[in-house]
Design an enzyme around this catalytic site. Structure first.
Site, PDB file in Angstrom:
ATOM      1  N   CYS A 248      -5.362   7.595   9.023  1.00  0.00           N
ATOM      2  CA  CYS A 248      -5.876   7.100  10.305  1.00  0.00           C
ATOM      3  C   CYS A 248      -5.565   8.062  11.440  1.00  0.00           C
ATOM      4  O   CYS A 248      -4.500   8.671  11.480  1.00  0.00           O
ATOM      5  CB  CYS A 248      -5.241   5.740  10.621  1.00  0.00           C
ATOM      6  SG  CYS A 248      -5.894   4.418   9.623  1.00  0.00           S
TER       7      CYS A 248
ATOM      8  N   LYS B 271       0.832  -1.200   0.000  1.00  0.00           N
ATOM      9  CA  LYS B 271       0.000   0.000   0.000  1.00  0.00           C
ATOM     10  C   LYS B 271       0.869   1.253   0.000  1.00  0.00           C
ATOM     11  O   LYS B 271       0.678   2.148  -0.824  1.00  0.00           O
ATOM     12  CB  LYS B 271      -0.889  -0.025   1.244  1.00  0.00           C
ATOM     13  CG  LYS B 271      -1.493   1.314   1.628  1.00  0.00           C
ATOM     14  CD  LYS B 271      -2.277   1.193   2.931  1.00  0.00           C
ATOM     15  CE  LYS B 271      -2.650   2.520   3.542  1.00  0.00           C
ATOM     16  NZ  LYS B 271      -1.533   3.204   4.192  1.00  0.00           N
ATOM     17  N   ASN B 272       1.832   1.306   0.919  1.00  0.00           N
ATOM     18  CA  ASN B 272       2.576   2.561   1.070  1.00  0.00           C
ATOM     19  C   ASN B 272       3.541   2.835  -0.081  1.00  0.00           C
ATOM     20  O   ASN B 272       4.000   3.971  -0.229  1.00  0.00           O
ATOM     21  CB  ASN B 272       3.310   2.590   2.421  1.00  0.00           C
ATOM     22  CG  ASN B 272       2.324   2.753   3.570  1.00  0.00           C
ATOM     23  OD1 ASN B 272       1.162   3.096   3.358  1.00  0.00           O
ATOM     24  ND2 ASN B 272       2.785   2.490   4.791  1.00  0.00           N
TER      25      ASN B 272
ATOM     26  N   ASP C 210       3.513  -0.209  12.255  1.00  0.00           N
ATOM     27  CA  ASP C 210       2.296  -0.734  11.631  1.00  0.00           C
ATOM     28  C   ASP C 210       2.028  -2.198  12.001  1.00  0.00           C
ATOM     29  O   ASP C 210       0.955  -2.725  11.718  1.00  0.00           O
ATOM     30  CB  ASP C 210       2.351  -0.578  10.099  1.00  0.00           C
ATOM     31  CG  ASP C 210       2.173   0.878   9.676  1.00  0.00           C
ATOM     32  OD1 ASP C 210       1.863   1.724  10.527  1.00  0.00           O
ATOM     33  OD2 ASP C 210       2.348   1.167   8.475  1.00  0.00           O
TER      34      ASP C 210
ATOM     35  N   ARG D 268      -8.710  -0.877   3.843  1.00  0.00           N
ATOM     36  CA  ARG D 268      -7.780   0.141   3.327  1.00  0.00           C
ATOM     37  C   ARG D 268      -6.361  -0.385   3.195  1.00  0.00           C
ATOM     38  O   ARG D 268      -5.557   0.176   2.450  1.00  0.00           O
ATOM     39  CB  ARG D 268      -7.754   1.352   4.253  1.00  0.00           C
ATOM     40  CG  ARG D 268      -8.965   2.222   4.106  1.00  0.00           C
ATOM     41  CD  ARG D 268      -8.785   3.506   4.849  1.00  0.00           C
ATOM     42  NE  ARG D 268      -7.587   4.180   4.404  1.00  0.00           N
ATOM     43  CZ  ARG D 268      -7.024   5.193   5.028  1.00  0.00           C
ATOM     44  NH1 ARG D 268      -7.562   5.643   6.132  1.00  0.00           N
ATOM     45  NH2 ARG D 268      -5.942   5.752   4.563  1.00  0.00           N
TER      46      ARG D 268
ATOM     47  N   ARG E 296       0.340  13.586  13.748  1.00  0.00           N
ATOM     48  CA  ARG E 296       0.800  13.421  12.369  1.00  0.00           C
ATOM     49  C   ARG E 296       0.986  14.742  11.605  1.00  0.00           C
ATOM     50  O   ARG E 296       0.387  14.956  10.546  1.00  0.00           O
ATOM     51  CB  ARG E 296      -0.126  12.482  11.581  1.00  0.00           C
ATOM     52  CG  ARG E 296      -0.406  11.188  12.307  1.00  0.00           C
ATOM     53  CD  ARG E 296      -1.157  10.210  11.451  1.00  0.00           C
ATOM     54  NE  ARG E 296      -0.290   9.446  10.574  1.00  0.00           N
ATOM     55  CZ  ARG E 296      -0.719   8.532   9.713  1.00  0.00           C
ATOM     56  NH1 ARG E 296      -2.008   8.283   9.610  1.00  0.00           N
ATOM     57  NH2 ARG E 296       0.128   7.891   8.936  1.00  0.00           N
ATOM     58  N   PRO E 297       1.823  15.641  12.123  1.00  0.00           N
ATOM     59  CA  PRO E 297       2.061  16.894  11.392  1.00  0.00           C
ATOM     60  C   PRO E 297       2.864  16.648  10.113  1.00  0.00           C
ATOM     61  O   PRO E 297       3.414  15.558   9.923  1.00  0.00           O
ATOM     62  CB  PRO E 297       2.875  17.726  12.381  1.00  0.00           C
ATOM     63  CG  PRO E 297       3.544  16.726  13.266  1.00  0.00           C
ATOM     64  CD  PRO E 297       2.626  15.543  13.347  1.00  0.00           C
ATOM     65  N   ILE E 298       2.924  17.663   9.234  1.00  0.00           N
ATOM     66  CA  ILE E 298       3.739  17.517   8.014  1.00  0.00           C
ATOM     67  C   ILE E 298       4.793  18.638   7.961  1.00  0.00           C
ATOM     68  O   ILE E 298       5.200  19.062   6.899  1.00  0.00           O
ATOM     69  CB  ILE E 298       2.885  17.493   6.724  1.00  0.00           C
ATOM     70  CG1 ILE E 298       1.966  18.711   6.622  1.00  0.00           C
ATOM     71  CG2 ILE E 298       2.065  16.216   6.635  1.00  0.00           C
ATOM     72  CD1 ILE E 298       1.357  18.875   5.222  1.00  0.00           C
TER      73      ILE E 298
ATOM     74  N   ARG F  57      -3.744   9.679   3.719  1.00  0.00           N
ATOM     75  CA  ARG F  57      -2.518  10.366   4.109  1.00  0.00           C
ATOM     76  C   ARG F  57      -1.679  10.704   2.869  1.00  0.00           C
ATOM     77  O   ARG F  57      -1.081  11.764   2.764  1.00  0.00           O
ATOM     78  CB  ARG F  57      -1.747   9.404   5.014  1.00  0.00           C
ATOM     79  CG  ARG F  57      -0.500   9.958   5.583  1.00  0.00           C
ATOM     80  CD  ARG F  57      -0.732  10.477   6.965  1.00  0.00           C
ATOM     81  NE  ARG F  57       0.432  11.193   7.449  1.00  0.00           N
ATOM     82  CZ  ARG F  57       0.367  12.390   7.988  1.00  0.00           C
ATOM     83  NH1 ARG F  57      -0.773  13.027   8.101  1.00  0.00           N
ATOM     84  NH2 ARG F  57       1.452  12.977   8.431  1.00  0.00           N
TER      85      ARG F  57
HETATM   86  C1  UD1 Z   1       4.089   6.386   6.769  1.00  0.00           C
HETATM   87  C2  UD1 Z   1       3.101   5.310   6.448  1.00  0.00           C
HETATM   88  C3  UD1 Z   1       2.444   4.770   7.728  1.00  0.00           C
HETATM   89  C4  UD1 Z   1       3.496   4.363   8.747  1.00  0.00           C
HETATM   90  C5  UD1 Z   1       4.537   5.455   8.940  1.00  0.00           C
HETATM   91  C6  UD1 Z   1       5.688   5.028   9.833  1.00  0.00           C
HETATM   92  C7  UD1 Z   1       2.343   6.054   4.267  1.00  0.00           C
HETATM   93  C8  UD1 Z   1       1.254   6.614   3.425  1.00  0.00           C
HETATM   94  N1  UD1 Z   1       2.092   5.862   5.570  1.00  0.00           N
HETATM   95  O1  UD1 Z   1       3.322   7.441   7.357  1.00  0.00           O
HETATM   96  O2  UD1 Z   1       1.662   3.635   7.385  1.00  0.00           O
HETATM   97  O3  UD1 Z   1       2.851   4.136   9.994  1.00  0.00           O
HETATM   98  O4  UD1 Z   1       5.068   5.855   7.668  1.00  0.00           O
HETATM   99  O5  UD1 Z   1       6.303   3.904   9.336  1.00  0.00           O
HETATM  100  O6  UD1 Z   1       3.410   5.725   3.780  1.00  0.00           O
HETATM  101  N2  UD1 Z   1       6.302  13.478  11.674  1.00  0.00           N
HETATM  102  C9  UD1 Z   1       6.416  14.798  12.041  1.00  0.00           C
HETATM  103  N3  UD1 Z   1       6.464  15.739  11.060  1.00  0.00           N
HETATM  104  C10 UD1 Z   1       6.424  15.419   9.731  1.00  0.00           C
HETATM  105  C11 UD1 Z   1       6.324  14.056   9.366  1.00  0.00           C
HETATM  106  C12 UD1 Z   1       6.257  13.107  10.360  1.00  0.00           C
HETATM  107  O7  UD1 Z   1       6.443  15.121  13.227  1.00  0.00           O
HETATM  108  O8  UD1 Z   1       6.493  16.320   8.887  1.00  0.00           O
HETATM  109  C13 UD1 Z   1       6.215  12.416  12.728  1.00  0.00           C
HETATM  110  C14 UD1 Z   1       4.864  11.723  12.703  1.00  0.00           C
HETATM  111  O9  UD1 Z   1       3.886  12.424  13.440  1.00  0.00           O
HETATM  112  C15 UD1 Z   1       5.200  10.377  13.309  1.00  0.00           C
HETATM  113  C16 UD1 Z   1       6.610  10.113  12.775  1.00  0.00           C
HETATM  114  O10 UD1 Z   1       7.141  11.399  12.430  1.00  0.00           O
HETATM  115  O11 UD1 Z   1       5.265  10.475  14.703  1.00  0.00           O
HETATM  116  C17 UD1 Z   1       6.655   9.184  11.582  1.00  0.00           C
HETATM  117  O12 UD1 Z   1       5.967   9.752  10.508  1.00  0.00           O
HETATM  118  P1  UD1 Z   1       6.279   9.406   8.991  1.00  0.00           P
HETATM  119  O13 UD1 Z   1       7.450   8.515   8.878  1.00  0.00           O
HETATM  120  O14 UD1 Z   1       6.274  10.683   8.222  1.00  0.00           O
HETATM  121  O15 UD1 Z   1       4.990   8.611   8.625  1.00  0.00           O
HETATM  122  P2  UD1 Z   1       3.927   8.900   7.533  1.00  0.00           P
HETATM  123  O16 UD1 Z   1       4.593   9.300   6.241  1.00  0.00           O
HETATM  124  O17 UD1 Z   1       2.848   9.743   8.074  1.00  0.00           O
END
Ligand code: UD1
Length: 418
Positions: A116, A22-23, A304, A397, A121-123, A92
């Site tokens: 989810c 999926k990812n 996960d 999903r 989950r900030p960006i 996401r």
């Molecule tokens: C991706 C996966 C998700 C998996 C996660 C960790 C996808 C679509 N989803 O999610 O299934 O659980 O990797 O393996 O690929 N963070 C920040 N700021 C940011 C980005 C992340 O603080 O800008 C934090 C997140 O809140 C979290 C951690 O970093 O605590 C990991 O996030 P990240 O590796 O970015 O996961 P996702 O891309 O959201």
């Protein structure tokens, strides 16, 4: 509303084939936009996020043909348009349109992504990196407008190795002048999968899968072809199911290196398996030992699989501890596990205690997120009696064709739509 109904405690044997990850797939589809021509993506899983991504691609005037498990994407006539909130909040991965549209047009308008509810989950890491490449970011009520007259490659250090940010910056860097270097990049296999499509299109990328990724920008990319890797989380989930109910259950489509942390852990707690090429064979283990698990970024134990393995540990003898270091709200499944007879205690925001072994009893439960839903699905499969899982669309999903895959190996499981 989907409901999964399981009559539990049936032995499972035969073969389950793992679908594409999926990812990876959810990043590869937006990545196809970077081709001036056509892309083919093989082994695309049958999950809902893919349908929403195709809708966004079509909105942007890409032609998408879905034949069997392949997607044929023609992005030669792409047009830049704002992405409506009702599409971007569906998943996401909609954040990958930020990287690709920025690279292609120097402008993107999109809402904060969905996904989810397992934590804040900030960006911010994505946004900070886009700014470092020269973009301006305006945020009004969760709506992001990101513009760049010109992106300029540079060295970027991530405060945390985010999977999403690593892929997103790799995508944006394709449109930047000069070389971008990502330091402290995430090393998950999905990043390698996306890099392999971009390289196949003609991009110059070194180091994907390591802590330092170097991307040479400003390249026009041509046709591309890629196969989605087998889903390591789906693999892990069926391995866990095999350890609880298998009778020589075969799981086909395993890449051992992608699931090493899980394999080492299950071996440590007394579960045996064998691997022949890409097929893992596993049987029920009647003497599972308790353990300590800390979730980490790849190659550590994946967050996960934390909720699925919690259900396995309800069957282990003694006290297990799980420390969740990625997300702050990922124990919601334990409420229903306890209602089924498990003993789990949330010790602190990120620490869970599981005391076993406990016999589980079927009842009505509610999936609150994708992997939490998987945890309840596993619980239903091992429980005495009938388990009904409401909100099962969460499970669908991430686990394509899950009901048929389990039925074919002997599970008594049905799905109903209301
Ligand atoms: C991706 C996966 C998700 C998996 C996660 C960790 C996808 C679509 N989803 O999610 O299934 O659980 O990797 O393996 O690929 N963070 C920040 N700021 C940011 C980005 C992340 O603080 O800008 C934090 C997140 O809140 C979290 C951690 O970093 O605590 C990991 O996030 P990240 O590796 O970015 O996961 P996702 O891309 O959201």
């Amino acid at each position: 509303m989907s409901k999964i109904i399981i009559d539990g405690n049936h032995e499972l044997s035969g073969e389950i084939k793992i679908s594409g990850a999926k990812n990876s797939a959810v990043a590869l589809i937006p990545a196809a936009i970077l081709s001036e021509n056509k892309s083919v993506i093989y082994n695309v899983p049958e999950i809902r996020d893919i349908d929403y991504l195709i809708k966004i691609m079509e909105l942007l005037n890409c032609k998408v043909e879905h034949k069997n498990d392949a997607l044929y994407i023609d992005s030669s006539k792409i047009e830049n348009k704002p992405i409506p909130e009702e599409l971007s909040v569906q998943m996401r991965a909609s954040y990958y349109f930020m990287g690709v549209l920025l690279a292609k047009f120097g402008k993107v308008e999109i809402s904060f992504p969905g996904g989810c509810n397992i934590g804040a989950r900030p960006i911010d890491i994505h946004i900070k990196a886009f700014e470092e490449l020269g973009a301006k970011v305006e945020i009004v009520k969760n709506r992001y407008t990101i513009t760049a007259e010109k992106l300029i490659g540079k060295k970027i250090y991530f405060d945390f190795p985010s999977v999403g940010a690593t892929i997103n910056v790799m995508l944006a860097a394709i449109g930047a002048e000069g070389t971008t270097i990502i330091e402290n990049a995430a090393m998950e296999p999905e990043i390698v999968n996306v890099a392999s499509l971009l390289i196949n299109m003609g991009a110059k990328i070194h180091g994907a899968g390591t802590k330092t990724i170097e991307i040479e920008g400003n390249k026009k990319l041509d046709n591309g072809v890629v196969e989605v890797f087998p889903d390591r989380i789906e693999s892990g989930t069926y391995i866990i199911i095999g350890a609880l109910l298998g009778n020589n259950l075969k799981i086909k489509g395993i890449i051992k290196e992608h699931i090493e942390a899980l394999l080492m852990k299950i071996k440590e707690i007394g579960i045996n398996y064998s691997i022949d090429n890409d097929t893992l064979t596993i049987s029920k283990c009647n003497d599972i030992k308790s353990t300590y698990i800390k979730t980490l970024v790849f190659p550590g134990f994946p967050t996960d699989l934390q909720q699925p393995i919690t259900t396995l540990l309800t069957q282990a003898k003694g006290k297990s501890i799980i420390e969740e270091t990625l997300y702050e709200n990922r124990f919601k499944n334990t409420y229903d596990l306890n209602r089924m007879g498990a003993i789990t205690n949330i010790l602190s925001l990120n620490k869970l205690e599981i005391i076993g072994p406990r016999k589980l009893k079927g009842t009505n439960v509610i999936a609150t997120d994708l992997r939490g839903g998987a945890s309840l699905l596993i619980a239903g499969l091992i429980a005495e009696g009938t388990t009904t899982i409401d909100n099962s669309e969460y499970i669908l999903r991430g686990y394509g064709d899950v009901v048929n895959k389990l039925k074919n190996v002997g599970a008594n499981i049905e799905i109903t739509e209301e």
